[in-house]
Design a protein around this motif. Sequence first.
Motif, PDB file in Angstrom:
ATOM      1  N   ASP A 372      15.586 -34.280   6.741  1.00 40.44           N
ATOM      2  CA  ASP A 372      16.148 -34.077   5.409  1.00 40.44           C
ATOM      3  C   ASP A 372      16.137 -32.592   5.078  1.00 40.44           C
ATOM      4  OD1 ASP A 372      16.794 -36.703   4.137  1.00 40.44           O
ATOM      5  OD2 ASP A 372      14.708 -37.123   4.632  1.00 40.44           O
ATOM      6  N   THR A 373      17.148 -32.162   4.358  1.00 39.67           N
ATOM      7  CA  THR A 373      17.253 -30.744   4.010  1.00 39.67           C
ATOM      8  C   THR A 373      16.838 -30.461   2.577  1.00 39.67           C
ATOM      9  OG1 THR A 373      19.591 -31.053   3.439  1.00 39.67           O
ATOM     10  CG2 THR A 373      19.089 -30.346   5.690  1.00 39.67           C
ATOM     11  N   THR A 374      16.789 -31.500   1.728  1.00 36.76           N
ATOM     12  CA  THR A 374      16.390 -31.307   0.335  1.00 36.76           C
ATOM     13  C   THR A 374      15.361 -32.355  -0.070  1.00 36.76           C
ATOM     14  OG1 THR A 374      18.158 -32.724  -0.540  1.00 36.76           O
ATOM     15  CG2 THR A 374      18.657 -30.374  -0.256  1.00 36.76           C
ATOM     16  N   PHE A 375      14.464 -31.943  -0.936  1.00 33.62           N
ATOM     17  CA  PHE A 375      13.394 -32.832  -1.368  1.00 33.62           C
ATOM     18  C   PHE A 375      13.915 -34.076  -2.083  1.00 33.62           C
ATOM     19  CE2 PHE A 375      10.795 -33.881  -5.172  1.00 33.62           C
ATOM     20  CZ  PHE A 375       9.834 -34.649  -4.524  1.00 33.62           C
ATOM     21  N   LEU A 376      14.917 -33.914  -2.933  1.00 36.91           N
ATOM     22  CA  LEU A 376      15.391 -35.043  -3.725  1.00 36.91           C
ATOM     23  C   LEU A 376      16.108 -36.093  -2.882  1.00 36.91           C
ATOM     24  CD1 LEU A 376      16.645 -33.305  -7.003  1.00 36.91           C
ATOM     25  CD2 LEU A 376      14.510 -34.558  -6.625  1.00 36.91           C
ATOM     26  N   GLN A 377      16.488 -35.772  -1.655  1.00 40.27           N
ATOM     27  CA  GLN A 377      17.088 -36.762  -0.752  1.00 40.27           C
ATOM     28  C   GLN A 377      16.071 -37.357   0.214  1.00 40.27           C
ATOM     29  OE1 GLN A 377      20.397 -37.339  -2.472  1.00 40.27           O
ATOM     30  NE2 GLN A 377      20.292 -38.202  -0.421  1.00 40.27           N
ATOM     31  N   ILE A 419       6.631 -28.578  -7.019  1.00 40.22           N
ATOM     32  CA  ILE A 419       5.931 -29.050  -5.819  1.00 40.22           C
ATOM     33  C   ILE A 419       4.819 -28.079  -5.469  1.00 40.22           C
ATOM     34  CG2 ILE A 419       6.112 -29.197  -3.283  1.00 40.22           C
ATOM     35  CD1 ILE A 419       8.868 -30.380  -3.594  1.00 40.22           C
ATOM     36  N   VAL A 420       3.676 -28.622  -5.029  1.00 41.60           N
ATOM     37  CA  VAL A 420       2.715 -27.840  -4.271  1.00 41.60           C
ATOM     38  C   VAL A 420       2.374 -28.664  -3.035  1.00 41.60           C
ATOM     39  CG1 VAL A 420       0.707 -28.708  -5.577  1.00 41.60           C
ATOM     40  CG2 VAL A 420       0.524 -26.599  -4.249  1.00 41.60           C
ATOM     41  N   GLY A 421       2.492 -28.033  -1.865  1.00 46.00           N
ATOM     42  CA  GLY A 421       2.273 -28.778  -0.633  1.00 46.00           C
ATOM     43  C   GLY A 421       1.971 -27.874   0.533  1.00 46.00           C
ATOM     44  N   PRO A 441      15.796 -24.649  -7.172  1.00 46.71           N
ATOM     45  CA  PRO A 441      14.532 -24.597  -6.435  1.00 46.71           C
ATOM     46  C   PRO A 441      14.247 -23.202  -5.886  1.00 46.71           C
ATOM     47  CG  PRO A 441      15.881 -26.462  -5.731  1.00 46.71           C
ATOM     48  CD  PRO A 441      16.754 -25.601  -6.575  1.00 46.71           C
ATOM     49  N   VAL A 442      13.071 -22.681  -6.240  1.00 44.92           N
ATOM     50  CA  VAL A 442      12.658 -21.348  -5.802  1.00 44.92           C
ATOM     51  C   VAL A 442      11.260 -21.438  -5.205  1.00 44.92           C
ATOM     52  CG1 VAL A 442      12.065 -19.018  -6.562  1.00 44.92           C
ATOM     53  CG2 VAL A 442      14.057 -20.176  -7.540  1.00 44.92           C
ATOM     54  N   VAL A 443      11.068 -20.853  -4.036  1.00 48.04           N
ATOM     55  CA  VAL A 443       9.725 -20.760  -3.468  1.00 48.04           C
ATOM     56  C   VAL A 443       8.976 -19.699  -4.264  1.00 48.04           C
ATOM     57  CG1 VAL A 443       8.344 -20.208  -1.443  1.00 48.04           C
ATOM     58  CG2 VAL A 443      10.484 -21.484  -1.184  1.00 48.04           C
ATOM     59  N   PHE A 504       4.514 -37.071  -1.146  1.00 54.45           N
ATOM     60  CA  PHE A 504       5.679 -37.039  -0.263  1.00 54.45           C
ATOM     61  C   PHE A 504       5.344 -36.388   1.070  1.00 54.45           C
ATOM     62  CE2 PHE A 504       5.639 -32.886  -2.161  1.00 54.45           C
ATOM     63  CZ  PHE A 504       6.075 -32.047  -1.148  1.00 54.45           C
ATOM     64  N   ASN A 505       6.168 -36.699   2.048  1.00 48.79           N
ATOM     65  CA  ASN A 505       6.147 -36.021   3.349  1.00 48.79           C
ATOM     66  C   ASN A 505       7.526 -36.179   3.958  1.00 48.79           C
ATOM     67  OD1 ASN A 505       5.321 -34.783   5.778  1.00 48.79           O
ATOM     68  ND2 ASN A 505       4.812 -36.772   6.681  1.00 48.79           N
ATOM     69  N   TYR A 506       8.197 -35.073   4.275  1.00 45.41           N
ATOM     70  CA  TYR A 506       9.497 -35.195   4.923  1.00 45.41           C
ATOM     71  C   TYR A 506       9.655 -34.118   5.988  1.00 45.41           C
ATOM     72  CZ  TYR A 506      11.464 -31.458   1.883  1.00 45.41           C
ATOM     73  OH  TYR A 506      11.740 -30.281   1.234  1.00 45.41           O
ATOM     74  N   ALA A 507      10.573 -34.413   6.924  1.00 46.99           N
ATOM     75  CA  ALA A 507      10.784 -33.550   8.084  1.00 46.99           C
ATOM     76  C   ALA A 507      12.057 -32.734   7.910  1.00 46.99           C
ATOM     77  CB  ALA A 507      10.885 -34.389   9.350  1.00 46.99           C
ATOM     78  N   THR A 508      12.019 -31.497   8.391  1.00 47.77           N
ATOM     79  CA  THR A 508      13.216 -30.656   8.378  1.00 47.77           C
ATOM     80  C   THR A 508      13.671 -30.265   9.787  1.00 47.77           C
ATOM     81  OG1 THR A 508      11.949 -28.592   8.208  1.00 47.77           O
ATOM     82  CG2 THR A 508      12.546 -29.695   6.138  1.00 47.77           C
ATOM     83  N   LYS A 509      12.842 -30.584  10.819  1.00 49.58           N
ATOM     84  CA  LYS A 509      13.195 -30.187  12.187  1.00 49.58           C
ATOM     85  C   LYS A 509      13.089 -31.324  13.189  1.00 49.58           C
ATOM     86  CE  LYS A 509      11.876 -25.307  11.665  1.00 49.58           C
ATOM     87  NZ  LYS A 509      11.010 -24.199  12.176  1.00 49.58           N
ATOM     88  N   GLU A 510      11.990 -32.083  13.143  1.00 48.67           N
ATOM     89  CA  GLU A 510      11.795 -33.188  14.093  1.00 48.67           C
ATOM     90  C   GLU A 510      11.039 -34.306  13.404  1.00 48.67           C
ATOM     91  OE1 GLU A 510       8.848 -32.394  17.246  1.00 48.67           O
ATOM     92  OE2 GLU A 510       8.556 -30.416  16.336  1.00 48.67           O
ATOM     93  N   THR A 511      11.216 -35.526  13.894  1.00 42.36           N
ATOM     94  CA  THR A 511      10.619 -36.697  13.244  1.00 42.36           C
ATOM     95  C   THR A 511       9.351 -37.144  13.961  1.00 42.36           C
ATOM     96  OG1 THR A 511      11.930 -38.259  14.555  1.00 42.36           O
ATOM     97  CG2 THR A 511      12.891 -37.474  12.486  1.00 42.36           C
ATOM     98  N   GLY A 512       8.610 -38.032  13.309  1.00 39.04           N
ATOM     99  CA  GLY A 512       7.434 -38.642  13.926  1.00 39.04           C
ATOM    100  C   GLY A 512       6.113 -38.082  13.468  1.00 39.04           C
ATOM    101  N   GLY A 513       6.124 -36.967  12.741  1.00 39.57           N
ATOM    102  CA  GLY A 513       4.877 -36.439  12.205  1.00 39.57           C
ATOM    103  C   GLY A 513       4.409 -37.261  11.009  1.00 39.57           C
ATOM    104  N   TYR A 514       3.119 -37.163  10.724  1.00 39.03           N
ATOM    105  CA  TYR A 514       2.630 -37.913   9.562  1.00 39.03           C
ATOM    106  C   TYR A 514       1.543 -37.134   8.832  1.00 39.03           C
ATOM    107  CZ  TYR A 514      -1.017 -39.517  12.870  1.00 39.03           C
ATOM    108  OH  TYR A 514      -2.031 -39.592  13.806  1.00 39.03           O
ATOM    109  N   ALA A 515       1.448 -37.456   7.528  1.00 35.18           N
ATOM    110  CA  ALA A 515       0.414 -36.884   6.667  1.00 35.18           C
ATOM    111  C   ALA A 515      -0.425 -38.024   6.120  1.00 35.18           C
ATOM    112  CB  ALA A 515       1.050 -36.098   5.527  1.00 35.18           C
TER     113      ALA A 515
END
Length: 525
Positions: A372-377, A419-421, A441-443, A504-515
């Motif tokens: 996913d590229t955006t948090f809301l999706q 968000i804080v993460g 959204p701003v870092v 929340f936990n989402y991936a931006t590069k590869e899948t299968g990771g977990y928190a």
Amino acid sequence: MKKTFFFYLLVSISLTTSLHAQQTQKAQNPIIFADVPDISIIRVGKNYYMSSTTMHMSPGVPIMKSTDLVNWKLIGYCYDTLNKVGVDAMNLDNGKSTYGRGSWASSIRYNKGTYYVSTFAQTTGKTYIYTTKDIEKGPWKAIEFKPMMHDHSLVFDDDGKIYMLYGGGKLRLVELKEDLSGVKEGTDHVVIENATLPTTPEGSRGGLPAEGSQVFKVNGKFYLFNISWPPGGQRSVIIHRADKIGGPWQGKIGLQDKGVAQGGLIDTPDGRWFAYLFRDNGAVGRIPYLVPVKWVDGWPVIGDENGKVPMTLDLPASKGLIPGIVASDEFTRKKNDAALPLVWQWNHNPVNELWSVTARKGYLRLTTGRIDTTFLQARNTLTQRTIGPVSSGTTSIDVSNMKDGDFAGITLLQRNYGIVGVKIEGYKKTFVMINASNNNPVVAATVPLNQNVVHLKVACDFTNKKDVADFFYSLDGKTWIPIGTQLKMAYTIPHFMGYRYGLFNYATKETGGYADFDYFRIDNK
């Protein structure tokens, strides 16, 4: 003389303390300082049951129970998912979402031993009716049909016929088939040409037309409650009265104070009456109020002796919203415990194979399943309500099994989110705070991280619509360090919901990771 003075001083202090104690033992408005909008309430014996709107959340159409109209507890939902397959917007698939839509205002009724909750969904264009014999344990049977009947009220008449009154401004009435499977052909017709007239003269421009219909039958007469927002005015209660469900209807203004509106009538076992309504209250959402009602010449008259919304009610005091409406969760589960307590709802339909409270004992595990590229999706964000006037949410995460590009943490969910993460970039871990005030959204901050277990906190202040939130991280769960910038929270129509805490936990590069989330703790201090 001094003895007499001190005697009267002590008496005065005693009386003041006693009066204060009596006041604090009574209920205060709002009765729920949290987002519980579009409420519909029934009384069955000594128990009250309430349904509400949670739109795009899953499960949906929450059912709450009270024995005093003030202290409420979640007891269930009418559905797990509105549509299990085939609706991209409900699943956050293909860039689509149903924020601010999903299922809207419901109507709860009890008739001949059966409980009914009806609702409608813009996302699917359908009307839904859920039925059960046991409202506290279920199961619920679902019936669905077209068309979608906006802001309808389900009506069981004394002759056995079943109706829905619906619409906005121009209100319509349909008779339902006996099995509730749809509308009887040829029965759809207009019963009130312009229900907004009591608050808004014909031809006026602007404002919002009468909507949020709720129908009640009291002493042989029908009473219809609506909300309108006249141009240049405030949200108002409109009441219509008729001898028959088909009219003719006579209307008048029911209440104009503080913008408290939309709801209906409820009585107590001892014969008192109240109007249940809600108020738009900024970023925390739409919050419920109770207002006393007296009957004058066959009309319900809402308000205190001055026709206003009182802040104190002759009802038992609230014991707080924790754990009935929101609750902390250590993610420990006994053998017969539900996987998730009822306070939790997913942002849209979840992917059930990608979350678990059993994979690691005492933890919630969120596993990534797509990029996913955006948090809301992002899918599988687990949420519950924020509460006012102040509250905070805290969590702890083990990030050791996250993959490159993964981002996990705690959020305040709305369009203008915060968000804080922890973000993983290659072999580096970083605290990240994102501030999406003004939908941009701003870092706002990044802090290097050299350990796998972290603690995160968000603190909200909704006092007098201050609507701000601050974000913190901790390395030991004791010392909290501010991070980033203060979030200016705003209630936005695209989401149409008060801010919610989310994990929340989402991936931006590869899948299968977990928190692994160790706990979520909510506090109202």
